[in-house]
Design a protein around this motif. Sequence first.
Motif, mmCIF file in Angstrom:
data_model
loop_
_atom_site.group_PDB
_atom_site.id
_atom_site.type_symbol
_atom_site.label_atom_id
_atom_site.label_comp_id
_atom_site.label_asym_id
_atom_site.label_seq_id
_atom_site.Cartn_x
_atom_site.Cartn_y
_atom_site.Cartn_z
ATOM 1 N N UNK A 178 0.819 -1.214 0.000
ATOM 2 C CA UNK A 178 0.000 0.000 0.000
ATOM 3 C C UNK A 178 0.848 1.256 0.000
ATOM 4 N N UNK A 179 0.296 2.335 -0.549
ATOM 5 C CA UNK A 179 0.936 3.647 -0.542
ATOM 6 C C UNK A 179 -0.090 4.702 -0.155
ATOM 7 N N UNK A 180 0.413 5.768 0.449
ATOM 8 C CA UNK A 180 -0.451 6.871 0.853
ATOM 9 C C UNK A 180 0.051 8.170 0.231
ATOM 10 N N UNK A 181 -0.857 8.916 -0.379
ATOM 11 C CA UNK A 181 -0.570 10.250 -0.900
ATOM 12 C C UNK A 181 -1.439 11.218 -0.114
ATOM 13 N N UNK A 182 -0.819 12.148 0.565
ATOM 14 C CA UNK A 182 -1.531 12.964 1.544
ATOM 15 C C UNK A 182 -2.184 14.210 0.971
ATOM 16 N N UNK A 183 -1.864 14.558 -0.266
ATOM 17 C CA UNK A 183 -2.476 15.737 -0.856
ATOM 18 C C UNK A 183 -2.135 15.891 -2.320
ATOM 19 N N UNK A 184 -3.008 16.568 -3.042
ATOM 20 C CA UNK A 184 -2.819 16.857 -4.463
ATOM 21 C C UNK A 184 -3.224 18.308 -4.690
ATOM 22 N N UNK A 185 -2.422 19.072 -5.411
ATOM 23 C CA UNK A 185 -2.789 20.455 -5.673
ATOM 24 C C UNK A 185 -2.283 20.909 -7.035
ATOM 25 N N UNK A 186 -3.044 21.812 -7.637
ATOM 26 C CA UNK A 186 -2.651 22.413 -8.911
ATOM 27 C C UNK A 186 -1.514 23.390 -8.673
ATOM 28 N N UNK A 187 -0.604 23.473 -9.643
ATOM 29 C CA UNK A 187 0.511 24.411 -9.593
ATOM 30 C C UNK A 187 0.431 25.355 -10.800
ATOM 31 N N UNK A 188 1.110 26.495 -10.739
ATOM 32 C CA UNK A 188 1.247 27.332 -11.930
ATOM 33 C C UNK A 188 1.903 26.540 -13.055
ATOM 34 N N UNK A 189 1.523 26.804 -14.287
ATOM 35 C CA UNK A 189 2.042 26.067 -15.433
ATOM 36 C C UNK A 189 2.516 27.027 -16.523
ATOM 37 N N UNK A 190 3.613 26.697 -17.164
ATOM 38 C CA UNK A 190 4.133 27.510 -18.265
ATOM 39 C C UNK A 190 3.115 27.586 -19.397
ATOM 40 N N UNK A 191 3.024 28.727 -20.025
ATOM 41 C CA UNK A 191 2.062 28.972 -21.095
ATOM 42 C C UNK A 191 2.658 28.494 -22.416
ATOM 43 N N UNK A 192 2.605 27.177 -22.623
ATOM 44 C CA UNK A 192 3.169 26.567 -23.828
ATOM 45 C C UNK A 192 2.192 25.536 -24.362
ATOM 46 N N UNK A 193 2.381 25.157 -25.627
ATOM 47 C CA UNK A 193 1.523 24.154 -26.228
ATOM 48 C C UNK A 193 0.093 24.638 -26.381
ATOM 49 N N UNK A 194 -0.797 23.710 -26.692
ATOM 50 C CA UNK A 194 -2.220 24.030 -26.791
ATOM 51 C C UNK A 194 -2.922 23.859 -25.452
ATOM 52 N N UNK A 195 -2.352 23.044 -24.573
ATOM 53 C CA UNK A 195 -2.810 22.930 -23.194
ATOM 54 C C UNK A 195 -1.581 22.711 -22.322
ATOM 55 N N UNK A 196 -1.637 23.257 -21.107
ATOM 56 C CA UNK A 196 -0.514 23.115 -20.185
ATOM 57 C C UNK A 196 -1.070 23.060 -18.774
ATOM 58 N N UNK A 197 -0.688 22.034 -18.021
ATOM 59 C CA UNK A 197 -1.257 21.848 -16.684
ATOM 60 C C UNK A 197 -0.205 21.236 -15.770
ATOM 61 N N UNK A 198 -0.054 21.777 -14.563
ATOM 62 C CA UNK A 198 0.936 21.292 -13.610
ATOM 63 C C UNK A 198 0.287 21.042 -12.259
ATOM 64 N N UNK A 199 0.819 20.070 -11.541
ATOM 65 C CA UNK A 199 0.271 19.754 -10.230
ATOM 66 C C UNK A 199 1.316 19.039 -9.377
ATOM 67 N N UNK A 200 1.056 19.023 -8.078
ATOM 68 C CA UNK A 200 1.942 18.343 -7.126
ATOM 69 C C UNK A 200 1.167 17.267 -6.384
ATOM 70 N N UNK A 201 1.804 16.112 -6.223
ATOM 71 C CA UNK A 201 1.284 15.040 -5.392
ATOM 72 C C UNK A 201 2.269 14.855 -4.244
ATOM 73 N N UNK A 202 1.775 14.796 -3.017
ATOM 74 C CA UNK A 202 2.657 14.602 -1.866
ATOM 75 C C UNK A 202 2.529 13.173 -1.368
ATOM 76 N N UNK A 203 3.645 12.438 -1.441
ATOM 77 C CA UNK A 203 3.676 11.071 -0.977
ATOM 78 C C UNK A 203 4.343 10.960 0.374
ATOM 79 N N UNK A 204 4.529 9.726 0.818
ATOM 80 C CA UNK A 204 5.168 9.469 2.105
ATOM 81 C C UNK A 204 6.125 8.307 1.941
ATOM 82 N N UNK A 205 7.357 8.501 2.398
ATOM 83 C CA UNK A 205 8.350 7.439 2.328
ATOM 84 C C UNK A 205 9.153 7.444 3.618
ATOM 85 N N UNK A 206 9.177 6.305 4.308
ATOM 86 C CA UNK A 206 9.862 6.194 5.589
ATOM 87 C C UNK A 206 9.392 7.269 6.562
#
Length: 252
Positions: A178-206
């Motif tokens: 099993x794995x746990x990810x404690x949060x997901x959030x959108x981030x600012x993204x560079x204005x490139x391509x026809x679509x551009x989307x950035x985000x962060x996932x926070x995991x847990x290790x040890x």
Amino acid sequence: MRVRTTVVAAGALVLCLAAAGCGADDSEGGDGKAAGGKASASPTPAADATPEAGSEPSSDGRTLSEAELAEVALVTDEVPGYEIAPLEGTDDRGTEKSGDEACRPIAAIINGSPEPAPAATVFRTAMDTTEEGDDDQTVVTEILTSHPKGGAEELLRSVREAVRACAGGFRTTSDEGPSTYTGVKKLPAADVGQESFAYQVTGSLAGERVPLVFHLVRTGSTVVTFYAANFVDATAPEIPAKLVTAQAANLP
């Protein structure tokens, strides 16, 4: 033992899948740390970007073959200061399955297998050679995927929806446990391509927070997913804007 990030280490991970997955609830042995990107308070330079009408880059919309994807992928010296190489070990993808169906698109990208399934896939790593020897040397993974008609747009749409739906985190199961990810959030993204989307996932290790940053860029039927992780401390890693911009410029 601190594991220093190198192309070999990154290749062995297939994204963040080194020590039983980057979200693994692993409380035994070592500090489990490695760096996937230079820590930065500002991972990407601009707002979540959908270019204004009339400003979109043109695209022929073709579904590229694997050979054609390899031709448009960045190469060493195309971005000064970065060594670009094929990512090794990509035949062994991750097996994480989200307990919440709404979070499945995020888990699929963590596995190195974006959904819907692409027609062709090419992996690359980009390593900042000016940071050679640093524990937090910037290493960015790229997944270039081509999709049948509508598939690339569906990939971006599903990830956007998943980031909204899974803001509070989610759990997965895999062959490694099993794995746990404690949060997901959108981030600012560079204005490139026809679509551009950035985000962060926070995991847990040890028992420690592991931030994972993703930046997706679509032009036509091609999507590039950039990925970086920081196993050294809990600061979000940076995906350099010049890598994103240079790669986006190559997309047909």
